[in-house]
Design an enzyme around this catalytic site. Structure first.
Site, PDB file in Angstrom:
ATOM      1  N   CYS B  51      57.316   7.301  54.658  1.00 30.03           N
ATOM      2  CA  CYS B  51      57.747   5.900  54.551  1.00 30.03           C
ATOM      3  C   CYS B  51      56.556   4.931  54.583  1.00 30.03           C
ATOM      4  O   CYS B  51      56.672   3.794  54.151  1.00 30.03           O
ATOM      5  CB  CYS B  51      58.748   5.565  55.638  1.00 30.03           C
ATOM      6  N   ASN B  52      55.426   5.399  55.076  1.00 31.30           N
ATOM      7  CA  ASN B  52      54.268   4.503  55.171  1.00 31.30           C
ATOM      8  C   ASN B  52      53.190   4.742  54.113  1.00 31.30           C
ATOM      9  O   ASN B  52      52.212   4.010  54.056  1.00 31.30           O
ATOM     10  CB  ASN B  52      53.609   4.644  56.549  1.00 31.30           C
TER      11      ASN B  52
END
Lengths: 293, 423
Positions: B51-52
């Protein structure tokens, strides 16, 4: 046999305590290792000292003198500290345990160190009396240490302080449980120890072991044991009691018992008062002078 | 080293772009590997998509045509059906030793949103595992990712980068609840309200072994949902006081505009549980519990502000470890590069020695054929002499190669040796 002096192990214990304190500022595995090594070195020297004294007096350390008796209690406390430290390396038990150990070792210098050969009679009974009292006192001492740890942890949690990275304290629930058990073990042992002392005195009525009702050590011991008994009953009848209240009561009761026992021994040695636990002989600080290698 | 890392992270790129570049599902990831392998054959590939961050690591043999950022950007554009201009300016690239150092920093959590967080190690390991399963790994990627895993392990054990909790819920449970309770399997947890932070706290409490969870919320549907998700039970709001009196751990996140519990009410509802410890985590803003509840005996009340202080202190402690971690990463990256170059030059060395010894053997065979009267001892003497000559002649170039490999890339010398001796 290797001859050591009180200074040898006292210095080791002071260094071990300093290392524990140092970890607040400088947290390093090396400090922890040095602290443990110092404790082990001190314990070895302590053991040799007790064995040497025992050989000299031809009596077990528990029966020899108040000086040796206190040192055996301190020896047991160090053993418990080492056991806990090796099992749970990050627990900050040493910060509370070391001052108590140091207090016992230093106090031992100011109580009588002269071997009491009065003890040749009823030797086994005397040994039982001294052992029960010694075990009871060790549990009292542990209860005292645990109560202080509880109060420390409680204060931290109430004040919402971050847990120290260097030294961790046990959780409240665990300390409370252990504390309860130490009191439940200490009081019967203390009571049996005192009862066996009374028994001995009655059996040797008129002899050298005859107890006088003005013996400060006997009176102090009985009063504090009574206090502990009240705490014991209270703990038994209370299904749930606030942990802090239990810790405070235990700290006061155990602290009072330790101070009374040690203080009275020191007092009788200092003023030459008559007591069957240390009558009219010079304190260890004087009596053992010059014995150190 | 023919290695390229192309990446966009939470530090360089907005979530809007990252989520469009992400290989969000395992099917998408498998398709991505297939497409890359088809487009870039003879290339080692690892795709790290969380997600990052979205990161591509590609490596090729030294003598192959190097991969370039535009080649990979074009691939991403086509694969995700995105106009190149929408994201190309937000991509970052690193090659050779810089790419190695970048991966080592990522896996050591220096590049994470929460410094020192532990999940990234598993995410990198998983990315490597998937790449291996897809047959996309080769010797360079194997060495690189094994080196990365070793580095992260060193950083975690030799620094305090991962020490101390830094989220409100983890601090509440890890630093405070665990300092109060020895075990949680016999504790009753009451959740008042059903906010996100309450759920995060439940996750940590569940990890500690909590079994009994009661959720009370003004909206019964939300209470049911949270209770179902965490294996608890939902109870009506009207029963709040009953459960307040019984709970050991209370997590509150209502949206109330003033405290819903004050000291007198709490004392009253806890009358039957005198001596029983209550841990209250008030995550409401404004607070759900009056501050004087915390003054009661055996009540430990924590609100967001009190926990934030610990989070901040832990975060600062982690920041203090960054330099130490970077030093370790530099050390490991240098070690990795030295080993890599040593291996690369090793190939040239062994081929050079094989070739020269083959030539000498051929010549000796020819000589022995011309001189059939030589006895075994003479032949042995001649063979040894020739071998010594070959070794002495090879020594200076090989020594120079070794010295250069120790200092960094010996590409120039390797290429020169290859050309001079036709390896």
């Amino acid at each position: 046999m290797l001859k050591t002096s009180v200074f040898c192990f006292l210095a080791s214990y002071v260094l071990a305590f300093a290392c524990e304190l140092g970890q607040f500022r400088w947290r390093h595995a090396l400090a922890r290792i040095v602290s443990l090594l110092m404790a082990v070195a001190g314990l070895i020297a302590h053991t040799f000292y007790l064995l040497y004294r025992s050989n000299q007096s031809d009596l077990p350390p528990l029966l020899s003198s108040a000086h040796d008796w206190l040192l055996v209690v301190a020896w047991l406390a160090v053993l418990v500290y080492l056991f806990v430290s090796l099992a749970e390396g990050e627990l900050g038990i040493g910060l509370v345990m070391w001052p108590v150990v140091l207090l016992l070792v230093v106090s031992a210098q100011y109580v009588t160190a002269a071997p009491s050969h009065v003890l040749d009679y009823h030797r086994n009974w005397k040994l039982l009396h001294a052992t029960l009292l010694m075990l009871g006192t060790t549990f009292v001492l542990l209860g005292f240490v645990l109560s202080l740890l509880y109060l420390w942890q409680h204060r931290r949690l109430k004040q919402r302080q971050t847990q120290s990275r260097a030294i961790k304290l046990p959780n409240l629930e665990l300390i409370e449980r252990l504390n309860r058990w130490t009191i439940l073990a200490a009081v019967p042992l203390q009571t049996l120890g005192i009862a066996s002392g009374f028994g001995l005195s009655i059996f040797s009525k008129g002899g050298e072991l005859a107890m006088t009702w003005t013996d400060p050590v006997v009176i102090g011991g009985a009063v504090t044991c009574l206090l502990m008994g009240v705490l014991f009953v209270w703990l038994l009848i209370q299904k749930r009691s606030p942990g802090r209240q239990v810790a405070l009561l235990t700290a006061w009761a155990c602290g009072f018992l330790l101070v009374t026992l040690i203080g009275l021994q020191m007092l009788t040695a200092a003023v030459g008062m008559r007591s069957i636990h240390g009558n009219a002989s010079a304190p260890a600080a004087v009596a053992t002078e010059g014995q150190a290698p | 080293m023919n290695l390229l890392a192309l990446y966009c992270t939470h530090q360089t790129t907005s979530l809007a772009v990252r989520e469009r570049l992400a290989f969000a599902t395992s099917e998408r990831l498998v398709t991505g590997y297939a497409a890359m392998k088809q487009r870039f054959p003879e290339t080692e590939i690892v795709i790290l998509s969380t997600c990052n961050r979205v990161e591509l690591y590609v490596a090729r043999r030294s003598d192959a045509e190097p991969m370039t950022p535009p080649m990979l950007a074009q691939f991403l554009s086509e694969f995700h059906d995105l106009p190149l201009d929408d994201f190309v300016g937000e991509l970052r690239a690193a090659t050779g030793s810089e790419a190695v150092r970048h991966l080592f920093e990522v896996i050591s959590s220096l590049d994470s949103m929460v410094l020192g967080e532990p999940q990234i190690v598993n995410q990198v390991r998983e990315a490597y595992r998937v790449a291996e399963a897809q047959g996309a790994c080769g010797p360079i990627i194997h060495a690189l990712f094994q080196g990365a895993i070793r580095t992260s392990s060193r950083v975690r054990t030799e620094t305090r980068l991962a020490e101390g909790k830094v989220s409100i819920a983890s601090v509440a449970v890890g630093d405070f609840a665990k300092s109060i309770f020895d075990h949680f399997d016999d504790k009753l947890v009451l959740v008042i309200g059903a906010g996100e932070m309450a759920e995060e706290t439940l996750r940590y409490l569940k990890d500690e072994g909590v079994r009994e969870i009661v959720v009370v919320n003004r909206s019964p549907e939300r209470a049911q949902r949270v209770a179902a998700e965490w294996g608890g039970r939902a109870v009506p709001w009207s029963e709040l006081n009953t459960w307040l009196g019984q709970a050991d751990v209370i997590v509150s996140t209502t949206g109330a505009d003033k405290p819903i519990v004050d000291a007198s009410l709490f004392k009253q509802v806890r009358a039957a549980a005198a001596g029983r410890t209550a841990f209250i985590l008030d995550l409401g803003a404004p607070r759900d519990f009056d501050t004087n509840v915390g003054d009661l005996n055996d009540v430990f009340l924590y609100d967001i502000d009190s926990l934030k202080k610990t989070c901040e202190a832990n975060r600062k402690a982690r920041v203090r470890e960054i330099d130490k971690a970077r030093k370790l990463i530099d050390e490991e990256a240098a070690k990795f590069m030295a080993e890599y170059y040593h291996r690369a030059s090793g190939e040239v060395v062994s081929r050079l020695m094989q070739d020269w010894h083959a030539v000498s053997k051929d010549e000796l065979d020819r000589l022995f054929h011309k001189l059939p009267d030589l006895n075994e001892k003479d032949r042995e003497q001649i063979e040894r002499t020739v071998e010594r000559i070959v070794n002495k002649l090879l020594h200076p170039p090989l020594e120079a190669l070794k010295v250069e490999a120790r200092e960094g890339t010996p590409h120039g010398l390797i290429n020169a040796l290859k050309r001079l001796f036709r390896i």
